[in-house]
Design an enzyme around this catalytic site. Structure first.
Site, PDB file in Angstrom:
ATOM      1  N   LYS A 180     -32.471  -1.910  38.816  1.00  0.00           N
ATOM      2  CA  LYS A 180     -31.284  -1.680  38.249  1.00  0.00           C
ATOM      3  C   LYS A 180     -30.494  -3.366  38.848  1.00  0.00           C
ATOM      4  O   LYS A 180     -30.884  -3.802  39.812  1.00  0.00           O
ATOM      5  CB  LYS A 180     -30.521  -0.894  38.862  1.00  0.00           C
ATOM      6  CG  LYS A 180     -29.055  -0.494  38.318  1.00  0.00           C
ATOM      7  CD  LYS A 180     -28.476   0.632  38.938  1.00  0.00           C
ATOM      8  CE  LYS A 180     -26.788   1.129  38.695  1.00  0.00           C
ATOM      9  NZ  LYS A 180     -26.417   2.163  39.279  1.00  0.00           N
TER      10      LYS A 180
ATOM     11  N   SER B 210     -25.361   8.458  39.879  1.00  0.00           N
ATOM     12  CA  SER B 210     -25.688   7.334  38.735  1.00  0.00           C
ATOM     13  C   SER B 210     -27.179   7.245  38.580  1.00  0.00           C
ATOM     14  O   SER B 210     -27.582   6.488  37.644  1.00  0.00           O
ATOM     15  CB  SER B 210     -25.298   5.781  39.441  1.00  0.00           C
ATOM     16  OG  SER B 210     -23.854   5.655  39.099  1.00  0.00           O
TER      17      SER B 210
ATOM     18  N   SER C 276     -24.420   5.314  36.151  1.00  0.00           N
ATOM     19  CA  SER C 276     -24.635   3.771  35.512  1.00  0.00           C
ATOM     20  C   SER C 276     -26.049   3.287  35.815  1.00  0.00           C
ATOM     21  O   SER C 276     -26.133   2.268  34.885  1.00  0.00           O
ATOM     22  CB  SER C 276     -23.698   3.145  36.728  1.00  0.00           C
ATOM     23  OG  SER C 276     -24.382   3.146  37.797  1.00  0.00           O
TER      24      SER C 276
END
Lengths: 462, 100, 479
Positions: free
Chosen positions: A60, A159, A135
C-alpha cells in the site's frame, strides 16, 4: 503444493516473467490497483533460500519502500520518494519476497472506497463500476485479480478488512503492536497497524509471521507468542434488523450456518456500547490525524509553490493545494476536538469510552474463543456517493473499527457471492489471538475457498 | 460549529478554506459533531482514558549513535533521496522564503 | 529591601523558563548524533526530518538526566511520566508538533537554593520536563537556509515560579543554576553558544497586590543580558504605571545593541497547543534500579560544597567562591588538601600563578600536567625550605612545559636552596671583598645599601641561597 510456491518462479523464469507482465498489464487497465509497479529484469534476481524467495508482492502506498514513491494517494506527496524501508517490508524482504509495486488507497488511508485517492481510480475486479473498498482498495483488488499472492495494507478502522471483504480475499488486521508501524505513514497512531491481504489463509499466516516482531524503531511493539489454539466457542454478534443490506444479511446467516455445520458451539453475543464505537473512533482518529498530518507543509519534501512570500505562505499553499477535501475535513474535525474547552467533551470522553468498549470485549472473550461479526453493512457499492454518502460510509465502519478501538486482531474471510459480488465475514480474537483466527478461517476455507473474479487465471504461471 | 469557529480551527490547522469549502466542509463537520454529541449520553465516570492500545511501559533506546553513518540496518536510509526530495536545496541547506 | 523595589514603589516578580541541551551522544528520539556544529543537514535521518512513517524512540540517557536534574532540584519525581504532542506550526519544526511533556513531566514542585548578597534564597521550581529542540534557520536576504542538525536535540526545560525579585538576583540565580547543571554533568551551560537558554516573565505591582501584567522576555543570551533586560523592563513598566498607561500582556525581545526591550509585534494568534498524549511512545514508570541510578548521579551541589570547603579548610567566602565555581576545581582543591597542604597557600597559588599558566596555555586544571600530587610536592619543597618562592614559580612553569615532577626538575637543574651557613658565608665574604666601598658605607650607617649586597649575593648563587640565612650571616659579618 502450497499456493505461494507457484509464485516463486514468476520473476526468475524468463518465459513466465513475460506472461506475468502481460497478466498484470491486462488487469491494471481494468482495475487500476497499482500506482507504480516495476518487475525486476529477468535474470537479475539472485536466487535465495527464503520461504518467500522471489515471490512478488504489492505494498500500500502509505508504507515506505526505499526507492519507490510514497504518495499516500495524495497530491502533497505525489513526487516524494521514500528514503527508507518500513520494518514490516524489510522483514518480508529478508524472507526473499520482492516488492513489485505500490497499491492505490484513499488519501492517507481516509476512506472506505479508494475513491478518495487524488491520483487514480481503483475498480472492483468483480464489477469495474463498483469500488474495491478502502482504504487498502488497491491491495485487495490486486490480490483478488491474482496480480500478486498477497499485499500489505494498513488498517486504522477497517482499511484492510473492508476492501478484503469487497474483493473476496482474506484481510488480516493484526493485534496492535505485533507488527511494527515504522514506515507506515501515520493516520491514527494508537489505532492502526500494518495488515495483510492474501488469497489463502496459509499465505496470510506466513506473511503475518514474516512481518511481525519487536522493533527497536517502534517502542509500541509487543511480544507475540504463537500458541496453537483450540477454538470451541464462537460468539456471533447479534445484528439489529435493518442494519445490514439484504445481501449482507443473507450472507451473514449463511456464515452462521457454516459454523454450526463445522461443529462449533455458537453463542449469540451483544456489545452494549456498540453504538458509541463509531463516534468515539472518529473523535480519536481525527484528533491524532490532525497532528500526524501537520508535518506535510511543503518544506523538506512534498508539493510546494514556485513562489511564496513567507514560510507561512508556503506552508499554507502547500496544504491547501495538496490535501483533498476528505482529508481537510478530518484534519479540521480533529483539530476542533482537541481545542481547549472542547477536549474534555470530545477527545477525553472518547478515550474513556474506548476503555469501556475494551472492558466489554474482555468480558465477552471470557467465554468465547473468537467472535464473528459482519465486515461492512453493504456489498461493494458503485463509485461516487450516490449509494452511500461520505457520512454513511463512516457510520458503516462500526463492525471493523471495533477491533482498532480494542487493539484486538480481526480477520475478514470471504464468505459468499451475492448477485456476483463478494461478501465477507469477520472474526475477532482477544489480543495476540491471531492463531485462533487462522484456525477458524482455515476450517471454513476447506469447504468454501475464496472466489475468483472473471478473468482470474493461474494458467500463465502453471 | 459556527463559521467563526471553523475559521479559527482552520487557522490552527494552517488551512485556508475557500468559500465553497467553508460550506461543504463546514456542513460535514457539523454533521459529525452532532453525531459525536451522542457520546454525552454515556456515563463515563470512573473510566480511565485509554491513550495507548496496550499499556506496556519502559521502552527506552540506549544512547548510542545509530544512523546510516554506521550502517546500522535498523535505521538505514538513503541520504541522496532525502536531498532529492528537497524542493530547493543549496549547499545541503533546505531553502525557504524569509520572513520579510 | 529597597534593592528589590522599583523606584521604591513597585514589587517585581520574575519567573524563568530555562532550557538546557543535555549532553547525550544521540538525539532525543532518534540515533542521530547530537551535535549541531557540523556541516548542514549531516546529523539528520528520516525521523528527525519528520518523514512520513517514522516514529520517535526515547533516549534512555536523556530520561535519566531529566530525573537527575529534577531530583537535584528537590522535585516530586513522577512514577509514571509520559510525552505529549504540543501542536503548532513552525518552519523549523519538522513534525509541526513538538514532543514535550505537560500533564506528567519528570518532576514537579521543587526548589533551588542559592546565595545572593550573603543570604540563602529559595526559588520554587514549577516543573522539569523533557522535550526536543527545533532546527535552525539562517536568514540570507529574501531566503532562509534550514539546517536540521539541531532538530531533535534533547532539551530539558526548567520552569520556576515567579519568586525572583530583581534583575540582579535573577543573574545570580542563573549563575548558580548554570554551576549546578555543570556539577551534575548534564549540560555545559554555555549561554553564548546556545546550550543553555533562558526566557523570563516579569511583572510589577504595588506591594501586597500580587502579580501584575505579565510580559515575556526573550533573546537574552547571557546572564548579564538577562539582568539588564529585566532591569530595563522593570523600569519601563514602572514608568508606564506611573503615567497611568495600561500594560499589555505581550512578548518582548531584548535588543542587545540598543539596550532596550522591543515588542515582538507579531500577529499573535491565540495559541492553543492542543496537548494530547504521544501515542507513539508508552509511558515510562521508573523502577527501583532506575531510581537507584538517578541517586548515584547525585553529587554534592555547589552551595553545600562551598560551605563545606569554608568550614573544613577555614577559608573565606570569597576564596571558596573561586574554588567551588567548577566542580573539577573543587575536587582538585580537596585532593591537594588531602595530600597535606596549607589551604591559604593552595588558594593563593591556584588563583594567581596556576590560573595564569592555565590561561596562557588555554587548558583546564584537570587536563594540565599539574596533577594534585605534583602541586602538593611543589608546595612541600617550598615548605621544607628546599626552594624559595621565587624558584617555585619557575619550577611551576617548568612543570607545565616539561610535564615532569617538580622534584625531578629541581634536582636536575640544581635549583635546590643553599642552606649551608658555611657555603653562604663564603659567598658573602667574596661579595664583600668585591664591594669594599659599599661595605664601608654600610658600616658608617647607610643601612639602605645593604639591599644591594643581598642582591649581589643572590645573583652569585643563582637565587638559591636561603634568604633568611643570607640576612642573618650578612648582618653578623657587617658588624
Amino acid at each position: 503444493m502450497k499456493d505461494i510456491d507457484g509464485w516463486k518462479s514468476v520473476l526468475t523464469d524468463q518465459d513466465r516473467a513475460k506472461k506475468y507482465r502481460e497478466y498484470v498489464t491486462g488487469w491494471e487497465k481494468k482495475i487500476g490497483s497499482l500506482l507504480e509497479w516495476k518487475l525486476p529484469e529477468a535474470g537479475k534476481i539472485k536466487s535465495s533460500e527464503g520461504i518467500l524467495a522471489s515471490v512478488p508482492f504489492a505494498v500500500k502506498d502509505n508504507i515506505a519502500v526505499e526507492g519507490f514513491k510514497l504518495t499516500c494517494g495524495s497530491k502533497i506527496l505525489e513526487y516524494v520518494k521514500a528514503p527508507y524501508t518500513a520494518t514490516g517490508v524489510a522483514n518480508l524482504q529478508k524472507t526473499g519476497a520482492l516488492v513489485m509495486g505500490k497499491a492505490n488507497l484513499d488519501e492517507f488511508g481516509m476512506g472506505s472506497s479508494t475513491d478518495n485517492s487524488a491520483l487514480q481510480k481503483t475498480n472492483n475486479p468483480y464489477d469495474t463500476s463498483r469500488v474495491a473498498g478502502g482504504s487498502s482498495g488497491g491491495s485487495a483488488a490486486a490480490v483478488a485479480a491474482g496480480i500478486v499472492p498477497f499485499a500489505l495494507g494498513t488498517d486504522t478502522g477497517g482499511s484492510v478488512r473492508q476492501p478484503a471483504g469487497f474483493c473476496g480475499v482474506y484481510g488480516l488486521k493484526p493485534t496492535y503492536g505485533v507488527v511494527s508501524r515504522y514506515g507506515l505513514t501515520a493516520y491514527a497512531s494508537s489505532l492502526e497497524v500494518c495488515g495483510v491481504c492474501a488469497r489463502t489463509v496459509d499465505t496470510t499466516r506466513t506473511v503475518f509471521h514474516a512481518i511481525r516482531g519487536m522493533d527497536g524503531m517502534d517502542q509500541t511493539t509487543i511480544d507475540y507468542d504463537p500458541v496453537s489454539p483450540e477454538v470451541k466457542t464462537v460468539g456471533v454478534l447479534k445484528v439489529e434488523e435493518g442494519s445490514l443490506s439484504e445481501e449482507v444479511a443473507a450472507s451473514y446467516r449463511v456464515s452462521k450456518d457454516r459454523l454450526n455445520k463445522l461443529g462449533y458451539a455458537v453463542k449469540e453475543i451483544e456489545i452494549p456500547a456498540m453504538e458509541y464505537v463509531v463516534p468515539a473512533y472518529y473523535t480519536i482518529a481525527t484528533a491524532e490525524a490532525s497532528a500526524n498530518l501537520a508535518r506535510f507543509n511543503g518544506m523538506r519534501y512534498g508539493l510546494s509553490p514556485i513562489f511564496a512570500e513567507s514560510p507561512d505562505d508556503l506552508m499554507r499553499y502547500s496544504r491547501n493545494m495538496g490535501f483533498g477535501e476528505e482529508v481537510k475535513t478530518r484534519i479540521l474535525l480533529g483539530t476542533f476536538v482537541l481545542r481547549s474547552g472542547f477536549q474534555d467533551q470530545y477527545y477525553v470522553r472518547a478515550q474513556k469510552i474506548r476503555t469501556l468498549i475494551r472492558q466489554e470485549l474482555d468480558e465477552i472473550f471470557t467465554d468465547c474463543d473468537v467472535i464473528m461479526l459482519p465486515v461492512f453493512p453493504t456489498a461493494p457499492f458503485h463509485h461516487g456517493q450516490s449509494e452511500l454518502t461520505s457520512f454513511q460510509q463512516k457510520q458503516a465502519d462500526v463492525y471493523t473499527c471495533l477491533a482498532n478501538m480494542t487493539g484486538s486482531p480481526g480477520l475478514a474471510v470471504p464468505s459468499t457471492l451475492e448477485k456476483g459480488l463478494p461478501v465477507g465475514v469477520q472474526f475477532m480474537a482477544p489480543p495476540c489471538g491471531e492463531e485462533r483466527l487462522f484456525t477458524v478461517a482455515e476450517a471454513l476455507e476447506k469447504e468454501f475457498p475464496a472466489p475468483r473474479p472473471a478473468g482470474y487465471s493461474e494458467e500463465w504461471r502453471a | 460549529m459556527n463559521k467563526e469557529e471553523l475559521l479559527t480551527t482552520a487557522s490552527l490547522a494552517l488551512l485556508e478554506l475557500e468559500e465553497g469549502e467553508v460550506d461543504r466542509l463546514g456542513e460535514e463537520i457539523a454533521r459529525m459533531l452532532d453525531y459525536f454529541e451522542m457520546m454525552t449520553k454515556l456515563d463515563v465516570d470512573g473510566l480511565e482514558p485509554t491513550t495507548h492500545a496496550f499499556q506496556k511501559t519502559n521502552r527506552l533506546r540506549a544512547d548510542v549513535l545509530n544512523n546510516n553513518n554506521n550502517n546500522n540496518i535498523n535505521n538505514a536510509f538513503n541520504r541522496n533521496l532525502i536531498m532529492e526530495n528537497g524542493n530547493d536545496v543549496e549547499d545541503d541547506f533546505f531553502v525557504i522564503p524569509n520572513v520579510l | 529591601m529597597s534593592d528589590t523595589m522599583v523606584n521604591d514603589k513597585y514589587e517585581t516578580f520574575v519567573g524563568l523558563e530555562i532550557h538546557i541541551h543535555l549532553l547525550t551522544e544521540s538525539k532525543m528520539f532518534c540515533g542521530c548524533k547530537a551535535n549541531y556544529g557540523d556541516e548542514p543537514n549531516t546529523n539528520v535521518c528520516p525521523v528527525c526530518l519528520g518523514y512520513p512513517g517514522v516514529l520517535p524512540t526515547v533516549n534512555q540517557k536523556a530520561m535519566k538526566m531529566g530525573y537527575t536534574v529534577a531530583r537535584a532540584l528537590n522535585c516530586r519525581l513522577s512514577r509514571k511520566t509520559y510525552f505529549e504532542r504540543k501542536n503548532y506550526f513552525y518552519p523549523d519544526m519538522p513534525k509541526n508538533y513538538q514532543i514535550s511533556q505537560f500533564q506528567e513531566p519528570v518532576g514537579v514542585e521543587g526548589f533551588m537554593e542559592f546565595e545572593y548578597n550573603d543570604e540563602i534564597k529559595k526559588i520554587r521550581i514549577h516543573d522539569v520536563h523533557l522535550e526536543e529542540d527545533a532546527g535552525k534557520m539562517i536568514h540570507a536576504g529574501d531566503m532562509s537556509l534550514q539546517d536540521f542538525n539541531r532538530a531533535g536535540y534533547p532539551l530539558l526545560e526548567i520552569v520556576t515560579e515567579p519568586d525572583l525579585k530583581s534583575g540582579e538576583e535573577t543573574e545570580a540565580f542563573l549563575r548558580a543554576f548554570r554551576r549546578m547543571v555543570r556539577y551534575l554533568g548534564v549540560c555545559d551551560g554555555n549561554m553564548d553558544e546556545g546550550s543553555m537558554k533562558c526566557d523570563a516573565n516579569i511583572s510589577i505591582n504595588t506591594p501586597g497586590a500580587g502579580l501584575g501584567t505579565k510580559v515575556e522576555l526573550k533573546n537574552m543570551n547571557s546572564p548579564r543580558f538577562v539582568r539588564r533586560g529585566l532591569q530595563y523592563e522593570a523600569q519601563r513598566q514602572a514608568k508606564a504605571l506611573d503615567e497611568g498607561v495600561k500594560l499589555i500582556q505581550e512578548t518582548r525581545l531584548w535588543n542587545e545593541n540598543r539596550d532596550i526591550t522591543e515588542s515582538m509585534r507579531t500577529k499573535e494568534m491565540a495559541n492553543d497547543y492542543r496537548y494530547f498524549p504521544e501515542p507513539d511512545m508508552p509511558p515510562f514508570c521508573p523502577d527501583d534500579s532506575f531510581m537507584a541510578d538517578v541517586e548515584k548521579e547525585q553529587v554534592e551541589l555547589p552551595l553545600a560544597r562551598k560551605h563545606k570547603i569554608m568550614r573544613k579548610y577555614g577559608i573565606s567566602s570569597e576564596q571558596a567562591e573561586f574554588i567551588h565555581d567548577e566542580k573539577v576545581n573543587a575536587d582538585y582543591f580537596e585532593q591537594v588538601m588531602a595530600l597535606g597542604a596549607d589551604a591559604q597557600a593552595v588558594y593563593t597559588w591556584l588563583s594567581s600563578d596556576v590560573q595564569k599558566e592555565l590561561n596562557l596555555l588555554n587548558m583546564t586544571l584537570t587536563e594540565s600536567p599539574l596533577s594534585p600530587e605534583r602541586f602538593s610536592e611543589l608546595l612541600k619543597l617550598m615548605d621544607d625550605g628546599k626552594i624559595s618562592g621565587k624558584i617555585a614559580k619557575q619550577v611551576l612553569i617548568d612543570v607545565f612545559e616539561e610535564d615532569r615532577d617538580p622534584s625531578a626538575i629541581v634536582e636536575e637543574k640544581g635549583l635546590s636552596q643553599i642552606s649551608d651557613p658555611q657555603a653562604i658565608g663564603a659567598v658573602i665574604e667574596k661579595v664583600m671583598a668585591a664591594n669594599e666601598e659599599v661595605v664601608k658605607a654600610i658600616r658608617e650607617g647607610e643601612q639602605k645599601q645593604k639591599g644591594f649586597l643581598v642582591g649581589q649575593i643572590m645573583k652569585e648563587t643563582g637565587g638559591r641561597a636561603a634568604p633568611a640565612l643570607v640576612q642573618k650571616i650578612l648582618s653578623e659579618k657587617l658588624r
